[in-house]
Motif scaffolding. Structure first.
Motif, PDB file in Angstrom:
ATOM      1  N   ASP A 176       0.818  -1.220   0.000  1.00 35.75           N
ATOM      2  CA  ASP A 176       0.000   0.000   0.000  1.00 35.75           C
ATOM      3  C   ASP A 176       0.848   1.264   0.000  1.00 35.75           C
ATOM      4  OD1 ASP A 176       0.606  -0.888   2.547  1.00 35.75           O
ATOM      5  OD2 ASP A 176      -1.458  -0.854   3.280  1.00 35.75           O
ATOM      6  N   ARG A 180       0.723   4.171  -2.880  1.00 32.52           N
ATOM      7  CA  ARG A 180       0.550   5.605  -2.616  1.00 32.52           C
ATOM      8  C   ARG A 180       1.647   6.415  -3.295  1.00 32.52           C
ATOM      9  NH1 ARG A 180      -0.450   3.800   2.867  1.00 32.52           N
ATOM     10  NH2 ARG A 180      -2.697   3.719   3.131  1.00 32.52           N
ATOM     11  N   GLN A 186      -3.206   9.332  -1.432  1.00 27.63           N
ATOM     12  CA  GLN A 186      -3.124   8.795  -0.078  1.00 27.63           C
ATOM     13  C   GLN A 186      -4.087   7.613   0.093  1.00 27.63           C
ATOM     14  OE1 GLN A 186      -0.981   9.553   2.263  1.00 27.63           O
ATOM     15  NE2 GLN A 186      -1.896   8.271   3.860  1.00 27.63           N
ATOM     16  N   ASN A 187      -5.284   7.737  -0.447  1.00 24.86           N
ATOM     17  CA  ASN A 187      -6.311   6.705  -0.321  1.00 24.86           C
ATOM     18  C   ASN A 187      -5.979   5.510  -1.226  1.00 24.86           C
ATOM     19  OD1 ASN A 187      -8.823   5.482  -1.643  1.00 24.86           O
ATOM     20  ND2 ASN A 187      -9.701   6.430   0.181  1.00 24.86           N
ATOM     21  N   ALA A 189      -7.723   2.934  -2.434  1.00 22.52           N
ATOM     22  CA  ALA A 189      -8.627   2.624  -3.540  1.00 22.52           C
ATOM     23  C   ALA A 189      -8.404   3.601  -4.693  1.00 22.52           C
ATOM     24  CB  ALA A 189     -10.079   2.676  -3.061  1.00 22.52           C
ATOM     25  N   ARG A 190      -8.226   4.890  -4.344  1.00 23.49           N
ATOM     26  CA  ARG A 190      -7.995   5.867  -5.406  1.00 23.49           C
ATOM     27  C   ARG A 190      -6.607   5.672  -6.006  1.00 23.49           C
ATOM     28  NH1 ARG A 190     -10.178  10.261  -2.677  1.00 23.49           N
ATOM     29  NH2 ARG A 190      -8.108  11.121  -2.328  1.00 23.49           N
ATOM     30  N   ARG A 193      -6.878   2.869  -8.515  1.00 19.11           N
ATOM     31  CA  ARG A 193      -7.568   3.366  -9.722  1.00 19.11           C
ATOM     32  C   ARG A 193      -6.605   4.125 -10.622  1.00 19.11           C
ATOM     33  NH1 ARG A 193     -10.698   0.335 -10.436  1.00 19.11           N
ATOM     34  NH2 ARG A 193     -12.183   0.015  -8.788  1.00 19.11           N
ATOM     35  N   ARG A 207      -1.087  -5.779   1.909  1.00 20.41           N
ATOM     36  CA  ARG A 207      -1.206  -4.997   3.140  1.00 20.41           C
ATOM     37  C   ARG A 207      -0.670  -5.765   4.346  1.00 20.41           C
ATOM     38  NH1 ARG A 207      -7.252  -2.620   2.963  1.00 20.41           N
ATOM     39  NH2 ARG A 207      -6.387  -0.544   2.705  1.00 20.41           N
ATOM     40  N   GLU A 209      -0.059  -7.887   7.376  1.00 19.37           N
ATOM     41  CA  GLU A 209      -0.943  -8.597   8.305  1.00 19.37           C
ATOM     42  C   GLU A 209      -2.424  -8.250   8.089  1.00 19.37           C
ATOM     43  OE1 GLU A 209      -1.190  -7.305  12.423  1.00 19.37           O
ATOM     44  OE2 GLU A 209       0.159  -5.642  11.987  1.00 19.37           O
ATOM     45  N   TYR A 210      -2.709  -7.252   7.250  1.00 25.90           N
ATOM     46  CA  TYR A 210      -4.096  -6.869   7.008  1.00 25.90           C
ATOM     47  C   TYR A 210      -4.668  -7.490   5.742  1.00 25.90           C
ATOM     48  CZ  TYR A 210      -3.032  -3.414  10.570  1.00 25.90           C
ATOM     49  OH  TYR A 210      -2.643  -2.793  11.724  1.00 25.90           O
ATOM     50  N   ALA A 222     -11.405  -7.911  -1.830  1.00 27.30           N
ATOM     51  CA  ALA A 222     -10.656  -7.654  -0.601  1.00 27.30           C
ATOM     52  C   ALA A 222     -10.610  -8.913   0.235  1.00 27.30           C
ATOM     53  CB  ALA A 222     -11.315  -6.518   0.182  1.00 27.30           C
TER      54      ALA A 222
END
Lengths: 304, 304
Positions: A176, A180, A186-187, A189-190, A193, A207, A209-210, A222
């Motif tokens: 992630d 970015r 920063q977001n 999802a964006r 895109r 991500r 451990e996420y 997801a």
């Protein structure tokens, strides 16, 4: 490995890592992006490993890789020492410091692929200089699936060649923070895109451990990570994840959205095993049965 | 709201929040843990709101709460001003600073429940002093489900009464940082195990944009968040999440593992809407149809 599986060619690093975690320390364990990827993918499909090592690379490790069905004819041996990395993880295992980095023979890595490797239908470009990724990709005859990893260093210092490579990718794998940095959004999802607009067919955001999120023009998938009570060493987890994803696609010939989703769950399962011991130690004893068992546990973990 | 739904009693704060995010600023918007929880739960079940406000609390907001089917007979009005909080979010919306905090009438909050509220079968203890949570819980006749939230401040400064409360809880809701602090374990899965040993029937760990994990003695359920390209304001998302979870359980009478899992997905859906605008603004226009639509999208987001 499935007998009908397609062959995967991977280019990247083979290294020796010295790793300190809050739990312990391991010296000169087998590492590198191409190693982790190959070991994970080898549970599903034949792998051609394209990398370079020094004269210090032990026969025992060559034999181990070969025993996994990994073709090491593309593992060049050059005068000098193998790539070495030393890192220390914090109490929060998401944070690590690089204590030393010796490129050694990897500094002049410029592979020429053999006739056989050029024919591979599936290509994984491990985390190396985007110019080198492009030069390698050029040599393949007509791959049907190209996946690629990268890192902050290349996004910052080799943005242009990296961006030029993107339209040629079926799957870009990055974390992630890297998403970015590449998108300047920063977001997440964006960010994804924006990266899709640069040309890759899909973007897989790791991500840790996420879990992970897959973005393609038509859909989003997801998935959480497999929760572990003991994480020993996260080194290589990202490449093992990618190895599981690409390995499953090679084994099944799947290219559908659902196939890619299942591949990501296999990648998640492989990565969850990899972090249970130092370096690739856990992968040495792992069986295909272990993988299937945790896949079923993962279904139980996420169903509602 | 489902006609057969069980009633929920919630005790917590009602406040006015002034919120700054990288996108904008909103002054004196309706806030507080009990408010967010009630608004979310009101989509599913009748809610008794137990809280305190000052003489400055406007009739329009009382009417809005009542219009949502929320019983505000337990919303005490005391001489003085309503609880006020001012916070500023960083570019990374997971980080925020409290700029000011005025407890006002909330400082002396010590509710006595009415006959009707004491009969509520479902209780949600919002994030308040554990001694107060205990004193309120004592007053209920015989609730069949007790859920509870807490925060770092109470874990650090009121650990003993909080730990004494835990065996009386069916569901403890807290975020990963709070789980680490309460358990003194860095790893979230081990932290949740340790907390389960302290007595709650299940532990629901909120991870913000990364989703949530439910731990119970027999099983684990992991779920990602709904990925949004625009997060406007995360204030109250945790209480809205809890309101969706508890609301669904109240509406359906579900107490099974699968029922709790679906409840968590409803909580996830509600929270994903809540962050789309400042404070509770998005909840004002939200419909049950919107919720069901995004629930279906969530199924599509996660299936493999």
């Amino acid at each position: 490995m499935d007998v009908s599986a397609q062959a995967i060619a991977v280019v990247g690093s083979v290294a020796f890592d010295t790793i300190e975690t809050p739990i312990g320390r391991a010296e000169d364990v087998l590492g590198g992006s191409a190693t982790y990827f190959s070991l994970a993918a080898s549970f599903f499909a034949p792998v051609h490993l394209v990398a370079v090592v020094g004269e210090d690379f032990p026969d025992a490790e060559r034999e181990y890789l070969a025993s996994r069905g990994i073709d090491i004819s593309g593992l060049e041996v050059r005068p000098g020492r193998t790539f070495r990395w030393t890192g220390r993880y914090h109490e929060d295992l998401n944070v690590r410091d690089t204590l030393s980095l010796e490129l050694n023979v990897f500094a002049d890595f410029r592979p020429t692929l053999s006739e056989e490797v050029r024919k591979a239908p599936i290509v994984y470009l491990g985390n190396i200089d985007p110019d080198l990724q492009e030069a390698v990709l050029e040599q393949f005859d007509d791959p049907s699936l190209v996946a690629c990893d990268t890192m902050n260093h290349w996004i910052t210092n080799s943005r242009e060649p990296l961006v030029e490579l993107l339209p040629r990718l079926d799957l870009l794998v990055l974390n992630d923070e890297e998403a970015r940095l590449l998108s300047r959004e920063q977001n997440v999802a964006r960010a994804a895109r924006r990266i899709l607009e640069l040309g890759p067919r899909s973007v897989l955001v790791k991500r840790g451990e996420y879990g992970a999120i897959l973005f393609s023009p038509e859909s989003v998938f997801a998935v959480p990570a497999y929760p572990l009570e003991e994480v020993f060493d996260p080194t290589g987890a990202g490449d093992v994840f990618a190895g599981g994803v690409v390995g499953y696609l090679a084994a099944t010939g799947e290219r559908s959205e659902m196939g890619l989703r299942r591949a990501i769950v296999y990648g998640t399962v492989l990565a969850s095993y990899a972090v249970e011991d130092f370096g690739p130690e856990r992968l040495r004893t792992l069986t295909r049965d272990d993988i299937e068992r945790r896949y079923r546990q993962f279904v139980a973990l996420t169903e509602f």
